[in-house]
Design a protein around this motif. Structure first.
Motif, mmCIF file in Angstrom:
data_model
loop_
_atom_site.group_PDB
_atom_site.id
_atom_site.type_symbol
_atom_site.label_atom_id
_atom_site.label_comp_id
_atom_site.label_asym_id
_atom_site.label_seq_id
_atom_site.Cartn_x
_atom_site.Cartn_y
_atom_site.Cartn_z
ATOM 1 N N LEU A 109 31.987 29.008 34.375
ATOM 2 C CA LEU A 109 32.772 30.216 34.639
ATOM 3 C C LEU A 109 34.107 29.767 35.214
ATOM 4 C CD1 LEU A 109 32.909 33.357 35.127
ATOM 5 C CD2 LEU A 109 31.948 32.896 37.372
ATOM 6 N N LEU A 111 37.601 31.197 36.861
ATOM 7 C CA LEU A 111 38.249 32.388 37.415
ATOM 8 C C LEU A 111 39.673 32.033 37.826
ATOM 9 C CD1 LEU A 111 35.366 33.704 39.712
ATOM 10 C CD2 LEU A 111 36.080 34.669 37.508
ATOM 11 N N TYR A 113 42.583 33.701 40.178
ATOM 12 C CA TYR A 113 42.928 34.741 41.151
ATOM 13 C C TYR A 113 44.446 34.745 41.320
ATOM 14 C CZ TYR A 113 37.997 34.705 42.804
ATOM 15 O OH TYR A 113 36.622 34.771 42.924
ATOM 16 N N MET A 119 36.792 38.676 46.097
ATOM 17 C CA MET A 119 35.660 39.213 45.338
ATOM 18 C C MET A 119 34.670 39.822 46.330
ATOM 19 S SD MET A 119 33.191 37.180 42.662
ATOM 20 C CE MET A 119 34.387 36.870 41.385
ATOM 21 N N HIS A 122 28.204 39.706 47.077
ATOM 22 C CA HIS A 122 27.188 39.774 46.022
ATOM 23 C C HIS A 122 26.274 38.556 46.117
ATOM 24 C CE1 HIS A 122 30.236 37.132 44.328
ATOM 25 N NE2 HIS A 122 29.263 36.609 43.582
ATOM 26 N N ASP A 124 24.384 35.793 43.336
ATOM 27 C CA ASP A 124 24.441 35.380 41.920
ATOM 28 C C ASP A 124 23.036 35.489 41.329
ATOM 29 O OD1 ASP A 124 27.104 34.847 42.356
ATOM 30 O OD2 ASP A 124 26.910 32.674 42.288
ATOM 31 N N SER A 138 30.588 25.220 42.888
ATOM 32 C CA SER A 138 31.819 26.010 42.889
ATOM 33 C C SER A 138 33.004 25.181 43.395
ATOM 34 C CB SER A 138 31.574 27.229 43.789
ATOM 35 O OG SER A 138 32.749 27.955 43.955
ATOM 36 N N PHE A 147 36.059 32.123 52.154
ATOM 37 C CA PHE A 147 34.795 32.396 51.472
ATOM 38 C C PHE A 147 33.832 32.907 52.536
ATOM 39 C CE2 PHE A 147 30.626 31.121 49.881
ATOM 40 C CZ PHE A 147 30.691 31.388 48.515
ATOM 41 N N HIS A 178 27.323 36.211 49.257
ATOM 42 C CA HIS A 178 28.648 35.603 49.435
ATOM 43 C C HIS A 178 29.762 36.490 48.881
ATOM 44 C CE1 HIS A 178 27.280 34.282 45.444
ATOM 45 N NE2 HIS A 178 28.560 34.202 45.107
ATOM 46 N N VAL A 180 34.492 36.438 48.320
ATOM 47 C CA VAL A 180 35.785 35.813 48.625
ATOM 48 C C VAL A 180 36.550 36.862 49.425
ATOM 49 C CG1 VAL A 180 37.905 34.809 47.695
ATOM 50 C CG2 VAL A 180 35.729 34.410 46.521
ATOM 51 N N ARG A 200 44.801 30.946 42.572
ATOM 52 C CA ARG A 200 43.600 30.154 42.873
ATOM 53 C C ARG A 200 42.768 30.069 41.615
ATOM 54 N NH1 ARG A 200 38.149 31.643 44.644
ATOM 55 N NH2 ARG A 200 37.170 29.747 45.385
ATOM 56 N N ASN A 202 38.963 28.945 40.209
ATOM 57 C CA ASN A 202 37.599 28.633 40.610
ATOM 58 C C ASN A 202 36.813 28.220 39.376
ATOM 59 O OD1 ASN A 202 34.603 30.292 41.108
ATOM 60 N ND2 ASN A 202 35.220 28.680 42.500
ATOM 61 N N ARG A 206 26.803 26.834 36.231
ATOM 62 C CA ARG A 206 25.522 27.530 36.384
ATOM 63 C C ARG A 206 24.475 26.897 35.480
ATOM 64 N NH1 ARG A 206 28.043 33.069 37.323
ATOM 65 N NH2 ARG A 206 28.587 32.721 39.491
HETATM 66 O O1 LIG Z 1 35.713 32.439 43.425
HETATM 67 C C1 LIG Z 1 34.756 32.067 44.090
HETATM 68 O O2 LIG Z 1 34.816 31.143 44.898
HETATM 69 C C2 LIG Z 1 33.424 32.772 43.980
HETATM 70 C C3 LIG Z 1 33.138 33.346 42.649
HETATM 71 C C4 LIG Z 1 31.787 33.988 42.610
HETATM 72 O O3 LIG Z 1 31.136 34.127 43.595
HETATM 73 C C5 LIG Z 1 31.216 34.438 41.335
HETATM 74 O O4 LIG Z 1 31.916 34.451 40.312
HETATM 75 O O5 LIG Z 1 30.031 34.792 41.314
#
Ligand SMILES: O=C(O)CCC(=O)C(=O)O
Ligand SMILES: [Fe+2]
Length: 229
Positions: A109, A111, A113, A119, A122, A124, A138, A147, A178, A180, A200, A202, A206
């Motif tokens: 994944l 990401l 930002y 974020m 939630h 995972d 991560s 975080f 967790h 962000v 940022r 990320n 997974r």
């Molecule tokens: O950007 C992050 O450090 C966390 C991302 C995250 O928790 C997620 O995508 O499930």
């Protein structure tokens, strides 16, 4: 380039923080990698749409300030290198915490930002996150963030993640709550600024074999919900 040595901290069983895990060279390589992947016309961070006057514009594909790419790791360029990096990080973490399970990274994944927005809280725990206790790996590149995480029976804590830092959670803490909390604007290190500024990145690995062949179901995620298109 001067480097700072990695420093491993087992925060709790299965929750491992590797400060300065990645060399500057590796951060540069990953930055170029993510920017190239994000700029692809298909399956990148941006999608084309039109403004109210009908002019074509590009917007981030996941949220106002966030771009997202989720795919089978083997579909990414240089997948061997990218996967090898994950294996090295897990093996370093396992040397310090023998309870951390092994993993076979099946999905990546990415990401992006673009703003200070982070974020929501939630766990995972979707199929695309992996239905097992194998580690989530991560990596933070570019702007720093706060975080948030909450261990069972403890108050929520905040950990500052800076470019090159790695956080891993698995085993008994695989279902870590967790978020962000915020991304710190303009904290991207100078040596990355020729590649991208003020964002940022990320990278999250997974181990989600059940998601293989179903990536289209998890391609779009708006405000925490997977939306099939
Ligand atoms: O950007 C992050 O450090 C966390 C991302 C995250 O928790 C997620 O995508 O499930
Ligand atoms: Fe998450």
């Amino acid at each position: 380039m001067t480097q700072t040595e990695p420093c491993v901290n087992v925060i709790a069983p299965g929750l491992i923080f590797i400060k300065h895990a990645l060399s500057k060279e590796l951060q540069l390589w990953l930055s170029k990698y993510a920017v190239d992947a994000g700029n692809r016309p298909d399956n990148g961070f941006w999608v084309e749409t039109s403004d109210p006057e009908g002019k074509a514009i590009k917007v981030l594909n996941s949220d106002i300030g966030r771009g997202r790419i989720y795919d089978d790791i083997s579909k990414f360029p240089d997948s061997g290198e990218v996967e090898g990096l994950c294996q090295n990080l897990v093996s370093t973490a396992r040397k310090h915490d023998s309870h951390l399970p092994k993993m076979n990274p099946t999905h990546l994944l990415l990401l992006y930002y673009a703003t200070h927005e982070g974020m929501e809280w939630h766990v995972d725990n979707d199929i695309n996150d992996g239905k097992n206790d194998h580690p989530i790996v991560s990596i933070t590149i570019g702007n720093a963030c706060d975080f948030g995480y909450k261990l069972i029976g403890k108050e929520a804590q905040t950990l500052r993640l800076e470019s090159g830092d790695v956080l891993i959670w698995g085993g008994v803490n695989r279902m870590l709550l967790h978020c962000v909390e915020k991304v710190y604007q303009n904290t991207c290190p100078d040596f990355l600024q020729s590649i991208f500024e003020n964002a940022r990145l990320n990278f999250t690995y997974r181990d989600a074999p059940d998601a293989r062949g179903r990536e289209h179901q998890f391609k779009y995620n708006f405000s925490g919900f997977n939306v099939e298109k």
